[in-house]
Enzyme design. Structure first.
Site, mmCIF file in Angstrom:
data_model
loop_
_atom_site.group_PDB
_atom_site.id
_atom_site.type_symbol
_atom_site.label_atom_id
_atom_site.label_comp_id
_atom_site.label_asym_id
_atom_site.label_seq_id
_atom_site.Cartn_x
_atom_site.Cartn_y
_atom_site.Cartn_z
ATOM 1 N N TYR A 143 5.633 45.911 48.607
ATOM 2 C CA TYR A 143 5.312 46.908 49.563
ATOM 3 C C TYR A 143 7.251 47.104 50.076
ATOM 4 O O TYR A 143 7.891 46.015 49.612
ATOM 5 C CB TYR A 143 5.485 45.760 51.217
ATOM 6 C CG TYR A 143 5.883 46.814 52.214
ATOM 7 C CD1 TYR A 143 5.211 47.488 52.054
ATOM 8 C CD2 TYR A 143 6.950 46.387 53.279
ATOM 9 C CE1 TYR A 143 5.396 48.572 54.175
ATOM 10 C CE2 TYR A 143 6.973 47.340 53.801
ATOM 11 C CZ TYR A 143 6.414 48.224 54.436
ATOM 12 O OH TYR A 143 6.637 49.122 55.266
ATOM 13 N N ASP A 238 13.901 45.103 44.252
ATOM 14 C CA ASP A 238 14.070 45.181 46.148
ATOM 15 C C ASP A 238 13.332 43.582 46.316
ATOM 16 O O ASP A 238 12.899 43.137 46.684
ATOM 17 C CB ASP A 238 12.582 45.392 46.210
ATOM 18 C CG ASP A 238 12.476 45.857 48.021
ATOM 19 O OD1 ASP A 238 12.871 45.190 48.857
ATOM 20 O OD2 ASP A 238 11.134 46.649 48.221
ATOM 21 N N LYS A 266 16.616 43.075 56.261
ATOM 22 C CA LYS A 266 16.465 41.926 56.732
ATOM 23 C C LYS A 266 17.973 41.321 57.112
ATOM 24 O O LYS A 266 18.861 41.910 57.672
ATOM 25 C CB LYS A 266 15.284 41.392 56.235
ATOM 26 C CG LYS A 266 14.200 42.617 56.426
ATOM 27 C CD LYS A 266 12.552 41.713 55.705
ATOM 28 C CE LYS A 266 11.667 43.291 56.184
ATOM 29 N NZ LYS A 266 10.745 43.370 55.082
#
Ligand SMILES: *Cc1c(COP(=O)(O)O)cnc(C)c1O
Length: 440
Positions: A143, A238, A266
């Site tokens: 994702y 990522d 994050k």
């Protein structure tokens, strides 16, 4: 106002009652739970009940909730105003602290934005701008946020023909993203063979954490590095989940890789909205205002968010007395926590609890179905009949822990996190054990 009433109100004014689908407790047969405060290891719900939190806002809170060191800095920061729309010293501090301490060769410049989605979207545009090519390769099971070109799944039938995984993503966008299977070197070779000179970037979560935890072979990642280099395709890692999580240097630094662009999110904002891309000077200089690739943001590098991010990663970077590296200490504590959960599962706390195994790495752990062996590919899990694992077993696990005052990620494909607060509270494992076995 109790939880059920609040959710009824939310359903009236928000689509599905939520602002992000993973919060909706789909498949759990209960209304999503409203929390209104948090401190250390605990989330407190609107009725005053406390839960040990292993979801931790899906990862950013590596120090736990509202640690004093950060609260104080944020309060001081607020007194100085919280957005200037100008250059400011806060991002300079965070940016230089990161670049000076991650020690990744060639990663020399960074730009801050507001989310992981934005980071990936910008990285993809940058890669296309730099290479003057169009196609992007991504992997089934990874994702990368919700920008159009990442909401793509493999099409059925005709090879490499992708389709949107969300309504609203144009076919014309979908056709420029190729979705391949993890760990399948041959199909990647074939793809590069077929589209030799048109692949701008290959993007991967180096440790995929969005279809459960799917640790890849390091040789596979090395293969990706080599084949992309050979074809002048940029390799994008990522690290929105893994950055400042699997080690201070992220996956890239810990396992010694050299992607061309790294995406952060994050933890880099410590729980406030921050995303970033980092790369070599040469690549980053393609960004506006010095280069032709446009990227911008009204609230980018927001001073408060920069303070929260800097304080968080600085705390994690600081050695812990004699014991040294905080990440290694946290990993040890995670092992203690995981072994407690493993024993608890064996004690048959709910029907079929023995169907769960726990996969754990660094400060991450994931409850997964035993029949899945050791997962590398998302499909091995997703092929299990929905009714068997997803509906019955995960729901039972979640409910069982919830009743004991323990909150895990509310979705079987999400991993769980531990935090430094679980180390600092020397009674934590003991308290968790009492909760699991119902003592007091
Ligand atoms: C969470 C996540 C994103 C998206 O970040 P947001 O801040 O939710 O937009 C992208 N990539 C990975 C690997 C993620 O875990």
């Amino acid at each position: 106002m109790n939880n059920e009433n609040l959710f009824q109100m939310a359903l009236n004014i928000f689509p599905g009652g939520v602002h992000s689908p993973v919060r909706s407790f789909q498949h759990l047969d209960r209304a999503p739970h409203f929390f209104s405060s948090a401190r250390g290891n605990y989330l407190k719900d609107v009725e005053g009940k406390e839960f040990v939190d292993f979801c931790l806002s899906f990862g950013p809170l590596i120090l736990g909730h509202a640690p004093k060191v950060i609260s104080i800095e944020l309060i001081e920061g607020i007194l100085n105003g919280w957005s200037y729309g100008t250059v400011e010293p806060y991002s300079l501090e965070l940016g230089s602290f990161i670049l000076n301490n991650i020690n990744i060769p060639k990663i020399k410049k960074i730009r801050f934005m507001n989310s992981g989605t934005e980071a990936v979207m910008s990285a993809v545009r940058l890669a296309r701008g730099v290479t003057k090519k169009n196609l992007i390769i991504k992997f089934n099971g990874c994702y990368h946020g919700h920008s159009d070109s990442m909401l793509i799944k493999a099409g059925s039938g005709t090879h490499y023909l992708s389709q949107a995984s969300s309504s609203g993503v144009p076919e014309n966008v979908a056709k420029d993203t190729i979705v391949l299977e993890l760990d399948d070197e041959q199909s990647i070779k074939n793809c590069f063979h077929e589209y030799k000179n048109s692949i701008a970037a290959l993007i991967i979560e180096p440790l995929p954490l969005n279809s459960g935890m799917l640790p890849q072979r390091l040789e596979f990642l090395k293969f990706l590095r080599e084949i992309t280099r050979e074809h002048q395709t940029l390799l994008i890692f990522d690290e929105v989940y893994t950055g400042f999580r699997v080690s201070f240097q992220g996956f890239t630094g810990k396992y010694g890789f050299a992607p061309d662009i790294i995406c952060y999110g994050k933890i880099i904002g410590g729980g406030l909205p921050v995303g970033a891309i980092a790369s070599s000077e040469e690549i980053m200089n393609h960004l506006a205002p010095i280069g032709p690739v446009y990227q911008a943001g009204t609230l980018s590098a927001n001073p408060l968010a920069m303070i929260a991010g800097l304080k968080t990663i600085k705390e994690m970077h600081r050695e812990q007395g004699e014991k040294g590296n905080k990440y290694l200490i946290l990993e040890d504590q995670t092992k203690n926590i995981v072994s407690l959960f493993k024993n608890w599962l064996k004690s048959n706390p709910f029907p079929d609890s023995n169907k769960f195994e726990i996969l754990s790495q660094e400060s991450l752990f994931w409850f997964y179905p035993k029949e899945n062996h050791h997962p590398i590919l998302p499909r091995s899990m997703k092929d299990l009949p929905e009714s068997s694992f997803l509906i019955h077993h995960f729901k039972n696990l979640f409910e069982s822990l919830f009743q004991r005052g323990i909150y895990i990620s509310p979705n079987p494909y999400e991993v769980n996190f531990t935090s430094w607060a679980m180390v600092e509270d020397t009674q934590f494992v003991h308290e968790l054990e009492k909760k699991l076995y119902g003592g007091n």
